[in-house]
Design a protein around this motif. Structure first.
Motif, PDB file in Angstrom:
ATOM      1  N   ARG A   1      78.054 103.305 104.273  1.00  0.00           N
ATOM      2  CA  ARG A   1      76.750 104.172 104.082  1.00  0.00           C
ATOM      3  C   ARG A   1      77.330 105.362 103.181  1.00  0.00           C
ATOM      4  O   ARG A   1      76.892 105.561 102.020  1.00  0.00           O
ATOM      5  CB  ARG A   1      75.956 104.480 105.195  1.00  0.00           C
ATOM      6  CG  ARG A   1      74.448 105.343 104.976  1.00  0.00           C
ATOM      7  CD  ARG A   1      74.036 105.749 105.673  1.00  0.00           C
ATOM      8  NE  ARG A   1      74.985 107.025 106.456  1.00  0.00           N
ATOM      9  CZ  ARG A   1      75.501 108.020 105.910  1.00  0.00           C
ATOM     10  NH1 ARG A   1      74.637 108.497 104.876  1.00  0.00           N
ATOM     11  NH2 ARG A   1      76.127 109.034 106.508  1.00  0.00           N
TER      12      ARG A   1
ATOM     13  N   SER B   1      68.734 100.346 111.822  1.00  0.00           N
ATOM     14  CA  SER B   1      67.630 101.053 111.067  1.00  0.00           C
ATOM     15  C   SER B   1      67.647 102.593 111.037  1.00  0.00           C
ATOM     16  O   SER B   1      67.198 103.167 110.050  1.00  0.00           O
ATOM     17  CB  SER B   1      66.321 100.526 111.503  1.00  0.00           C
ATOM     18  OG  SER B   1      65.901 100.760 112.610  1.00  0.00           O
ATOM     19  N   ALA B   2      67.956 103.044 112.280  1.00  0.00           N
ATOM     20  CA  ALA B   2      68.127 104.470 112.536  1.00  0.00           C
ATOM     21  C   ALA B   2      69.265 105.156 111.715  1.00  0.00           C
ATOM     22  O   ALA B   2      69.202 106.535 111.359  1.00  0.00           O
ATOM     23  CB  ALA B   2      68.122 104.869 113.780  1.00  0.00           C
TER      24      ALA B   2
ATOM     25  N   GLU C   1      70.495 104.642 106.570  1.00  0.00           N
ATOM     26  CA  GLU C   1      69.352 104.976 105.887  1.00  0.00           C
ATOM     27  C   GLU C   1      69.585 104.604 104.224  1.00  0.00           C
ATOM     28  O   GLU C   1      70.468 104.752 103.631  1.00  0.00           O
ATOM     29  CB  GLU C   1      69.198 106.515 105.662  1.00  0.00           C
ATOM     30  CG  GLU C   1      68.275 107.095 105.128  1.00  0.00           C
ATOM     31  CD  GLU C   1      68.234 108.850 105.069  1.00  0.00           C
ATOM     32  OE1 GLU C   1      67.303 109.276 104.154  1.00  0.00           O
ATOM     33  OE2 GLU C   1      69.032 109.299 105.884  1.00  0.00           O
ATOM     34  N   GLY C   2      68.392 104.000 103.849  1.00  0.00           N
ATOM     35  CA  GLY C   2      68.366 103.536 102.399  1.00  0.00           C
ATOM     36  C   GLY C   2      69.129 102.047 102.244  1.00  0.00           C
ATOM     37  O   GLY C   2      68.953 101.583 101.145  1.00  0.00           O
TER      38      GLY C   2
ATOM     39  N   THR D   1      62.851  98.638 109.189  1.00  0.00           N
ATOM     40  CA  THR D   1      63.933  99.144 107.923  1.00  0.00           C
ATOM     41  C   THR D   1      62.860  99.673 106.905  1.00  0.00           C
ATOM     42  O   THR D   1      63.698  99.917 105.652  1.00  0.00           O
ATOM     43  CB  THR D   1      64.548  97.826 107.486  1.00  0.00           C
ATOM     44  OG1 THR D   1      63.723  96.754 107.203  1.00  0.00           O
ATOM     45  CG2 THR D   1      65.363  97.301 108.755  1.00  0.00           C
TER      46      THR D   1
END
Length: 333
Positions: A32, A63-64, A67-68, A97
């Motif tokens: 990420r 999903s937490a 991000e993005g 999401t």
């Protein structure tokens, strides 16, 4: 072209699953931070040789922290699921999401898994296709009727619909030629497996595109290519890591019979050097760049999904591979 992480979440039996999860979350955080686009999680049941965390709870956890990023199942063993449960659960995942879910599904191949769920051999394909049809109709908000041995619905509607309308994109895994043609007709994309040779993949991609055209469907907008990559500072280090961990994984796959569902002649009974040829990217950054550039050119890939870690491998090796790929390979693709 987007780049994603194929996160299998496999670890040696007996290892602390909490530690394995923490290590893999470090890997997700690394990709990420480096600007990768997606993370996909796989599914197996009763995999004694390689313990396996399940995808749906993981998607919620990811999903937490991702991000993005686009998140997906790679793959959900849909014939072993109840279609209402699958539709509800993955609709919820799409909500979690923010509408960035990809629903990857496949038939699977392990007898052990089918036996555990008491799904007879003769009905697996129809159960898979029926389940997929029901899931897509439920996502679309239809009132659905069904009278199947494993599912009876009378005007059923989902109370929680996915953010994406009429539903998340459906990417179907396939190994054999018939399965690839079927994926072309009932899916949005073929999720190209990481274990077939690129010669096989190239031939089957032509088959996939022909099957879509013959069915009157537009060309697929997504061409996701999964590949195994061992990128290290030098060739000898990469080769040693591949021998220790990647070769061990494919020895287990051979025991599971995974190569028996590939086209004839594409088997896992060669040594690592022979098996890797036209199949895996192993080497220093220049080697990996050259190999991945050639593969993405041949397939017109839109999403390159890379697996950089295998059960038993130190997570630091995978993190080093991600750093080298992010700085010395992917910017030049």
């Amino acid at each position: 072209m987007r780049v994603g992480l194929n996160l299998t979440l496999q670890y040696p039996p007996g290892e602390d699953p909490g530690r394995a999860l923490d290590d893999h979350l470090r890997l997700v955080d690394a990709v990420r931070a480096a600007g990768w686009d997606s993370v996909f999680v796989a599914q197996h049941y009763l995999s004694e040789e390689m313990a396996h965390l399940q995808p749906l709870p993981l998607l919620g956890r990811l999903s937490a922290v991702a991000e993005g990023m686009r998140l997906g199942s790679g793959i959900c063993l849909l014939a072993l699921q109840h279609p209402v449960d699958a539709a509800e659960a993955y609709a919820t995942a799409d909500v979690l999401t923010g509408g960035r879910l990809v629903f990857g599904a496949g038939l699977g191949y392990r007898e052990l898994e089918y036996d555990a769920f008491a799904v007879p051999k003769g009905g697996r394909l129809s159960r898979f296709t029926d389940n997929l049809d029901l899931v897509k109709r439920l996502w679309a908000g239809e009132a659905v009727d069904a009278d199947l041995p494993w599912c009876r619905l009378d005007g059923a509607r989902l109370s929680v619909l996915p953010v994406q309308r009429p539903g998340p994109p459906v990417w179907l895994a396939a190994n054999g030629d018939k399965a690839v043609a079927r994926a072309a007709r009932i899916g949005d994309a073929w999720m190209i497996n990481p274990h077939a040779s690129m010669t096989t993949v190239e031939r089957q991609l032509a088959l996939f595109r022909t099957a879509r055209a013959e069915a009157g469907l537009a060309p697929a907008t997504d061409v996701p290519l999964m590949r195994e990559v061992v990128c290290a500072p030098d060739r000898s280090t990469a080769a040693a890591r591949a021998r220790r961990h990647l070769a061990a994984k494919y020895a287990v796959y051979k025991d599971w019979g995974q190569d028996t569902v590939l086209p004839e002649g594409d088997r896992f009974d060669a040594d690592l050097a022979e098996l890797s040829r036209d199949r895996f990217a192993i080497g220093d950054p220049a080697d990996c760049l050259r190999t991945l550039r050639e593969w993405t050119r041949r397939t017109r890939t839109t999403e390159l999904l890379l697996r950089v870690h295998w059960a038993g491998a130190p997570i630091q090796e995978a993190l080093e591979s991600v750093e080298l790929l992010s700085t010395e390979v992917l910017p030049y693709l």
